[in-house]
Write an enzyme that holds these catalytic residues in place. Sequence first.
Site, PDB file in Angstrom:
ATOM      1  N   ARG A 178       6.103   7.366  15.931  1.00 30.85           N
ATOM      2  CA  ARG A 178       5.451   7.213  17.245  1.00 30.85           C
ATOM      3  C   ARG A 178       6.170   7.958  18.355  1.00 30.85           C
ATOM      4  O   ARG A 178       6.022   7.638  19.540  1.00 30.85           O
ATOM      5  CB  ARG A 178       5.294   5.739  17.633  1.00 30.85           C
ATOM      6  N   LYS A 214       2.132  21.072  25.605  1.00 31.12           N
ATOM      7  CA  LYS A 214       0.962  20.954  24.727  1.00 31.12           C
ATOM      8  C   LYS A 214       1.418  21.186  23.289  1.00 31.12           C
ATOM      9  O   LYS A 214       2.089  22.179  22.995  1.00 31.12           O
ATOM     10  CB  LYS A 214      -0.094  21.999  25.081  1.00 31.12           C
ATOM     11  N   GLU A 243       0.439  38.034  27.498  1.00 32.08           N
ATOM     12  CA  GLU A 243       0.463  36.752  28.233  1.00 32.08           C
ATOM     13  C   GLU A 243       1.300  36.866  29.515  1.00 32.08           C
ATOM     14  O   GLU A 243       1.043  36.167  30.495  1.00 32.08           O
ATOM     15  CB  GLU A 243       1.003  35.616  27.352  1.00 32.08           C
ATOM     16  N   LYS A 303       4.561  29.246  34.966  1.00 39.72           N
ATOM     17  CA  LYS A 303       3.931  28.216  34.142  1.00 39.72           C
ATOM     18  C   LYS A 303       4.456  26.836  34.514  1.00 39.72           C
ATOM     19  O   LYS A 303       3.687  25.882  34.626  1.00 39.72           O
ATOM     20  CB  LYS A 303       4.135  28.486  32.647  1.00 39.72           C
ATOM     21  N   GLU A 322      -4.094  19.269  32.795  1.00 39.92           N
ATOM     22  CA  GLU A 322      -5.175  20.239  32.962  1.00 39.92           C
ATOM     23  C   GLU A 322      -6.435  19.639  33.584  1.00 39.92           C
ATOM     24  O   GLU A 322      -7.542  19.802  33.083  1.00 39.92           O
ATOM     25  CB  GLU A 322      -5.503  20.908  31.617  1.00 39.92           C
ATOM     26  N   ARG A 371      -4.168  24.017  36.092  1.00 40.84           N
ATOM     27  CA  ARG A 371      -3.640  24.466  34.802  1.00 40.84           C
ATOM     28  C   ARG A 371      -4.675  25.280  34.025  1.00 40.84           C
ATOM     29  O   ARG A 371      -4.323  26.136  33.214  1.00 40.84           O
ATOM     30  CB  ARG A 371      -3.155  23.272  33.955  1.00 40.84           C
ATOM     31  N   ASN A 402      -5.898  29.725  31.302  1.00 44.62           N
ATOM     32  CA  ASN A 402      -6.826  30.158  30.251  1.00 44.62           C
ATOM     33  C   ASN A 402      -7.506  31.488  30.577  1.00 44.62           C
ATOM     34  O   ASN A 402      -8.455  31.882  29.885  1.00 44.62           O
ATOM     35  CB  ASN A 402      -7.894  29.082  30.019  1.00 44.62           C
ATOM     36  N   HIS A 436      -8.954  33.718  27.906  1.00 47.54           N
ATOM     37  CA  HIS A 436      -8.954  32.949  26.658  1.00 47.54           C
ATOM     38  C   HIS A 436     -10.344  32.559  26.171  1.00 47.54           C
ATOM     39  O   HIS A 436     -10.512  32.261  24.991  1.00 47.54           O
ATOM     40  CB  HIS A 436      -8.061  31.711  26.783  1.00 47.54           C
ATOM     41  N   HIS A 480     -10.610  33.577  22.536  1.00 51.89           N
ATOM     42  CA  HIS A 480     -10.774  32.615  21.439  1.00 51.89           C
ATOM     43  C   HIS A 480     -11.998  32.932  20.600  1.00 51.89           C
ATOM     44  O   HIS A 480     -11.986  32.769  19.373  1.00 51.89           O
ATOM     45  CB  HIS A 480     -10.871  31.192  21.986  1.00 51.89           C
ATOM     46  N   HIS A 500      -3.281  36.661  18.721  1.00 52.45           N
ATOM     47  CA  HIS A 500      -3.732  35.898  19.888  1.00 52.45           C
ATOM     48  C   HIS A 500      -3.567  36.692  21.194  1.00 52.45           C
ATOM     49  O   HIS A 500      -4.486  36.791  21.993  1.00 52.45           O
ATOM     50  CB  HIS A 500      -2.975  34.571  19.963  1.00 52.45           C
TER      51      HIS A 500
HETATM   52  N1  LIG Z   1       1.260  24.897  23.027  1.00 58.03           N
HETATM   53  C1  LIG Z   1       0.872  25.865  23.834  1.00 58.03           C
HETATM   54  O1  LIG Z   1       0.845  25.707  25.054  1.00 58.03           O
HETATM   55  C2  LIG Z   1       0.482  27.179  23.241  1.00 58.03           C
HETATM   56  C3  LIG Z   1       0.251  28.270  24.087  1.00 58.03           C
HETATM   57  C4  LIG Z   1      -0.046  29.507  23.515  1.00 58.03           C
HETATM   58  C5  LIG Z   1      -0.122  29.617  22.140  1.00 58.03           C
HETATM   59  N2  LIG Z   1       0.095  28.542  21.340  1.00 58.03           N
HETATM   60  C6  LIG Z   1       0.047  28.648  19.886  1.00 58.03           C
HETATM   61  O2  LIG Z   1       1.063  29.553  19.493  1.00 58.03           O
HETATM   62  C7  LIG Z   1       0.704  30.153  18.261  1.00 58.03           C
HETATM   63  C8  LIG Z   1       1.011  31.620  18.339  1.00 58.03           C
HETATM   64  O3  LIG Z   1       2.383  31.789  18.589  1.00 58.03           O
HETATM   65  P1  LIG Z   1       3.156  33.110  18.154  1.00 58.03           P
HETATM   66  O4  LIG Z   1       2.418  34.289  18.617  1.00 58.03           O
HETATM   67  O5  LIG Z   1       4.560  32.921  18.565  1.00 58.03           O
HETATM   68  O6  LIG Z   1       2.966  33.093  16.580  1.00 58.03           O
HETATM   69  P2  LIG Z   1       3.910  32.722  15.343  1.00 58.03           P
HETATM   70  O7  LIG Z   1       4.673  31.496  15.603  1.00 58.03           O
HETATM   71  O8  LIG Z   1       3.042  32.737  14.145  1.00 58.03           O
HETATM   72  O9  LIG Z   1       4.910  33.959  15.283  1.00 58.03           O
HETATM   73  C9  LIG Z   1       4.406  35.237  15.005  1.00 58.03           C
HETATM   74  C10 LIG Z   1       5.111  35.860  13.807  1.00 58.03           C
HETATM   75  O10 LIG Z   1       6.408  36.290  14.203  1.00 58.03           O
HETATM   76  C11 LIG Z   1       7.391  35.776  13.305  1.00 58.03           C
HETATM   77  N3  LIG Z   1       8.610  35.603  14.097  1.00 58.03           N
HETATM   78  C12 LIG Z   1       8.853  34.626  15.011  1.00 58.03           C
HETATM   79  N4  LIG Z   1      10.014  34.873  15.638  1.00 58.03           N
HETATM   80  C13 LIG Z   1      10.515  36.016  15.100  1.00 58.03           C
HETATM   81  C14 LIG Z   1      11.680  36.774  15.348  1.00 58.03           C
HETATM   82  N5  LIG Z   1      12.537  36.443  16.316  1.00 58.03           N
HETATM   83  N6  LIG Z   1      11.871  37.885  14.589  1.00 58.03           N
HETATM   84  C15 LIG Z   1      10.979  38.247  13.646  1.00 58.03           C
HETATM   85  N7  LIG Z   1       9.847  37.584  13.383  1.00 58.03           N
HETATM   86  C16 LIG Z   1       9.626  36.477  14.114  1.00 58.03           C
HETATM   87  C17 LIG Z   1       6.785  34.526  12.753  1.00 58.03           C
HETATM   88  O11 LIG Z   1       7.349  34.207  11.500  1.00 58.03           O
HETATM   89  C18 LIG Z   1       5.313  34.914  12.639  1.00 58.03           C
HETATM   90  O12 LIG Z   1       5.096  35.624  11.446  1.00 58.03           O
HETATM   91  C19 LIG Z   1      -0.751  29.832  18.034  1.00 58.03           C
HETATM   92  O13 LIG Z   1      -0.871  28.845  17.018  1.00 58.03           O
HETATM   93  C20 LIG Z   1      -1.208  29.262  19.365  1.00 58.03           C
HETATM   94  O14 LIG Z   1      -2.248  28.301  19.230  1.00 58.03           O
HETATM   95  C21 LIG Z   1       0.393  27.333  21.872  1.00 58.03           C
HETATM   96 ZN   LIG Z   2      -2.659  32.295  25.096  1.00 55.38          ZN
END
Ligand SMILES: NC(=O)c1ccc[n+]([C@@H]2O[C@H](COP(=O)([O-])OP(=O)(O)OC[C@H]3O[C@@H](n4cnc5c(N)ncnc54)[C@H](O)[C@@H]3O)[C@@H](O)[C@H]2O)c1
Ligand SMILES: [Zn+2]
Length: 369
Positions: free
Chosen positions: A122, A144, A186, A228, A238, A242, A246, A249, A253, A267
């Site tokens: 929890r 988030k 971003e 942010k 949001e 906030r 987006n 997005h 998306h 993304h």
């Molecule tokens: N919670 C939020 O507010 C929020 C906001 C934006 C995106 N997201 C989420 O984030 C995700 C995308 O994040 P991302 O783009 O970081 O993707 P990811 O976590 O998949 O990383 C991208 C790739 O880079 C690799 N990688 C990570 N760090 C590395 C490093 N230092 N050196 C070499 N390789 C490395 C990972 O293994 C992966 O293959 C999505 O699932 C999205 O929904 C969440």
């Molecule tokens: Zn984004």
Amino acid sequence: VTERLTVDLAGRAYDIVVGAGLLARVGEFLAPVIGRRRLIVVTDETVAQHHLAALQAGLDAAGYRHAAVIVPAGESSKDLHRFADFAEQVLDQGIDRNTVLVAFGGGVVGDLAGFGAATVLRGVDFVQIPTTLLAQVDSSVGGKTGVDTRHGKNLVGAFHQPRLVLADLDVLKTLPHRELLAGYAEMVKYGILGDVGFFEYLESAAPRILALDPAVIGHAVLECCRMKAAIVAEDEREAGRRALLNLGHTFGHALEAETGYGSALLHGEAVAIGMVLAAEMSVHLGLLDKVGAERIRRHLDALGLPTSPNQVPGAPFKAARLIEHMSHDKKTIDGKLTFVLLDRVGHSRVERDVPAALVERVLTATGAA
Ligand SMILES: NC(=O)c1ccc[n+]([C@@H]2O[C@H](COP(=O)([O-])OP(=O)(O)OC[C@H]3O[C@@H](n4cnc5c(N)ncnc54)[C@H](O)[C@@H]3O)[C@@H](O)[C@H]2O)c1
Ligand SMILES: [Zn+2]
């Protein structure tokens, strides 16, 4: 230089620390926040291969007890069904209420470990050590967390704020250029949605930022976190401002959904295209001038980011299908399509009832069928 800023949430304020060489000094940042509590580091196979030894050495040097849970790299580790297995693995490590989860990876690991921290027992404390540019400027800040379902991405989740965010700029050196560029999109978003001065800075500093020049990368990451953090402090759940985050997005998306959230379109690349289309839509509505829209497109294009759906593998896409995806977006309420639009570069607003006909016009103008 190491810089620090505070995300100002009543009772749950936390710091974001940005700098080089932080992994080796991890204990110095953790101790004031969580003391010497036991840690479970959550990471993915790729990050583990490059950087886990360095993090573990830093933890060992500071006398921390720690275990690791390593998941496969990629979005599929964030699947709701995989989450069950992940939760069992965390429980296998003998977690108790005092254990702190450490999300050590990109946005996937951050969302997965964060949702684990929000729900296992929890709720336990967690710390973000983001390793992608996207995670450092966006996903690690704001609380988030969540996982993907067959109905769509991030549909099961929780708000759960970390106790600390540590953004070590050195880990970005191993990030593939394409991932770096996707994260950069971003960063551009923050300038366009709320700070023309920052956008101007990016226009001149982009090549140095993408080369990870120590003179600019830390400043640029921190400025994004600052923007942010300010928005999140004002509107954690949001209900208002906030939603501006987006920008790009809604279109983005839809394109991700159509291409299957894989390597065809990252993304951040989807967001780059989405920002250009949001600017086009703003021009159509007489909000933004053409010069502003072109300026945004030119900056992204010059760096090698996609700016049109027809640059994406699988194009041309059917406008009707993209609009269908948008109507299933969790931001869509009562079938009303929501977009963040621009009245100028650096100033945005949320438009909650955009007619599908206008969306279709913007899409077909850029080559959709
Ligand atoms: N919670 C939020 O507010 C929020 C906001 C934006 C995106 N997201 C989420 O984030 C995700 C995308 O994040 P991302 O783009 O970081 O993707 P990811 O976590 O998949 O990383 C991208 C790739 O880079 C690799 N990688 C990570 N760090 C590395 C490093 N230092 N050196 C070499 N390789 C490395 C990972 O293994 C992966 O293959 C999505 O699932 C999205 O929904 C969440
Ligand atoms: Zn984004």
